[in-house]
Design a protein around this motif. Structure first.
Motif, PDB file in Angstrom:
ATOM      1  N   ARG A  32     -38.010 -23.638  -5.713  1.00 20.05           N
ATOM      2  CA  ARG A  32     -37.129 -23.780  -4.555  1.00 20.05           C
ATOM      3  C   ARG A  32     -37.659 -23.057  -3.318  1.00 20.05           C
ATOM      4  N   TRP A  33     -38.823 -22.415  -3.462  1.00 18.53           N
ATOM      5  CA  TRP A  33     -39.439 -21.739  -2.321  1.00 18.53           C
ATOM      6  C   TRP A  33     -40.445 -22.675  -1.650  1.00 18.53           C
ATOM      7  N   ARG A  64     -32.327 -19.613  -4.890  1.00 18.46           N
ATOM      8  CA  ARG A  64     -33.749 -19.442  -5.201  1.00 18.46           C
ATOM      9  C   ARG A  64     -34.078 -18.014  -5.626  1.00 18.46           C
ATOM     10  N   ARG A  68     -45.740 -21.679  -8.550  1.00 13.68           N
ATOM     11  CA  ARG A  68     -44.641 -22.329  -7.833  1.00 13.68           C
ATOM     12  C   ARG A  68     -44.485 -23.777  -8.283  1.00 13.68           C
TER      13      ARG A  68
END
Length: 484
Positions: A90-91, A55, A22
């Motif tokens: 974007r998470w 996302r 991420r």
């Protein structure tokens, strides 16, 4: 940077590895089905543009053409391998760690699809997909009729194909070619018996149908109805044939027998009546319909034809515009809003067709072209290659501007038969379904049962407008594309 990582590998990552993924901000392509490397590379190359600010997206082309009143069912989500696109950065950290190990088909169907335009969609399909919605087989070139508008057997000089037809010897398909073709078809595949002759002229018809049914294919049959005996009707019901479509142009003895030269309308009515009665007695799901050409005699009586066959008990009637040549006919009026002639055609996604000589045609218009004087040496034979390889060959060929396939597509009017509006108006085809029975591969242009049949002529235009809704939800239209 974009990474390609299958869902099993993603599910096996530790929390720390997920956190690192991420933080990297890499775009992630997660194939949910088997996909060739060149397809995944193409998706990875375009992932950033396709994701935009979102996302998560799915690679899916379940879209209708936008910005125009004409809309075409493009493809279903079965056509391309399913893939998820993720913008990992974007998470939220906890959310990504919780979701990533479980990504699958639920997310594919819940997330927004990549909204490719029409040309980009077909480029993707023709480059990477071997999917087809159904198949066709021509068992025999022989026919018991000489119908006026038939591009194989009609000899009326008003139709230019009668003068330009390639007079090759007529034949029947060989067992070798037919059974190899069946061997290539997965269980449940739609198989339409529709050829350059009348199926039931051939002694192979029932043995071939029995074998296809034994392999659990979904069967549909197009016939002129003359040779369909009660015994054969009973067996077709026993075999659970999905649909039988009668080619009948009109609704009166005088009209039908003037167009379909050699037909006995009373006998066809008798055979059709028996099939409907036996179907209803058994409470079978078989769909029974009429294909009717819009000849000059038929057009003024179109409403009467609809109401006649509705009362007779068929499930649907489909009207087809008359054409005078096999590929260059100009459709009645260049209607406002028609798509440009060079748009790719939905026909290329529907039916690889096994011809009587063992060649596989990529679409119905090419099927007809095989009887013309046009060169057909670029077609592949089922004897030499697998059906999947042949389909992919035609898809690649479609992308080559110099190919004979592409040149033929540029002049063919058959593509217009696929274009519909929200209200099911169609350029060259219109149809109404009267009952809840529908076929596995029912086309989007068939008005569904909940829409009212067009009124008889005695009713007013105002009543007609009130009876038939002008629009319907696009989602419902898509569900009708192939009965999915």
């Amino acid at each position: 940077m974009t990474r390609i990582m299958n869902k099993d590998r993603l599910a096996a990552l530790s929390k720390d590895e997920l956190a690192d993924l991420r933080k990297s901000g890499d775009l992630l392509v997660v194939p949910l089905e088997e996909a060739p490397d060149d397809f995944l590379a193409y998706v990875a190359d375009h992932a950033a543009a396709w994701l935009g600010e979102e996302r998560g997206k799915t690679l899916d082309a379940r879209r209708l053409v936008d910005g125009n009143k004409w809309k075409v069912p493009v493809i279903t989500s079965e056509v391309l391998p399913k893939a998820l696109l993720l913008a990992t950065s974007r998470w939220g950290a906890e959310e990504f760690a919780a979701q990533a190990p479980h990504l699958g088909l639920d997310q594919f169907y819940q997330w927004p699809a990549v909204n490719l335009d029409y040309h980009a969609t077909f480029e993707l399909v023709f480059s990477f997909s071997g999917h087809y919605h159904g198949t066709m087989v021509s068992v025999t070139d022989h026919c018991n009729l000489r119908c006026r508008g038939c591009s194989y057997h009609g000899d009326d000089p008003r139709y230019s194909f009668a003068a330009t037809r390639n007079q090759r010897p007529r034949q029947e398909i060989s067992d070798e070619h037919y059974y190899k073709f069946l061997n290539e078809l997965p269980e449940g595949t739609d198989l339409l018996f529709c050829g350059s002759g009348e199926l039931f002229v051939s002694r192979k018809a029932m043995p071939y149908i029995r074998e296809a049914a034994a392999r659990k294919l979904y069967l549909r049959i197009l016939t002129n109805g003359m040779l369909l005996t009660p015994e054969m009707s009973d067996e077709l019901l026993d075999l659970d044939v999905g649909a039988i479509i009668f080619s009948i142009d009109g609704h009166t003895k005088e009209m039908v027998e003037a167009i379909r030269i050699g037909i006995d309308f009373d006998l066809v009515r008798q055979n059709l009546r028996y099939l409907i009665e036996r179907r209803d007695q058994r409470d079978s799901g078989m769909s029974i319909g009429i294909h009717c050409g819009l000849f000059e005699e038929v057009i003024p009586h179109q409403d009467e034809v609809l109401n006649y066959w509705k009362e007779f008990g068929v499930d649907f009637v489909a009207f087809f515009k008359e054409k005078t040549d096999w590929h260059t006919s100009v459709l009645p009026s260049e209607r406002e809003g028609l798509p440009a002639s060079n748009l790719p055609c939905f026909n290329a996604l529907t039916s690889p067709i096994l011809l009587t000589n063992g060649l596989v045609a990529p679409c119905p218009p090419t099927f007809q072209a095989e009887w013309s004087s046009e060169p057909m040496d670029w077609l592949k034979s089922i004897a030499d290659e697998s059906l999947d390889d042949i389909v992919r060959y035609y898809r690649k060929l479609r992308m080559d501007p110099k190919s004979p396939y592409r040149k033929r597509c540029a002049i063919c009017t058959g593509k217009y038969g696929n274009y519909t509006t929200d209200s099911y108006d169609n350029v060259s085809v219109e149809a109404v379904r009267f009952t809840d029975r529908r076929t596995k591969c029912e086309a989007a242009y068939i008005r569904p049962a909940e829409d009212t049949v067009r009124p008889a002529p005695k009713e007013t235009a105002a009543a007609a407008a009130e009876a038939t809704p002008k629009t319907g939800p696009l989602q419902r239209l898509m569900r009708k594309v192939f009965g999915s």
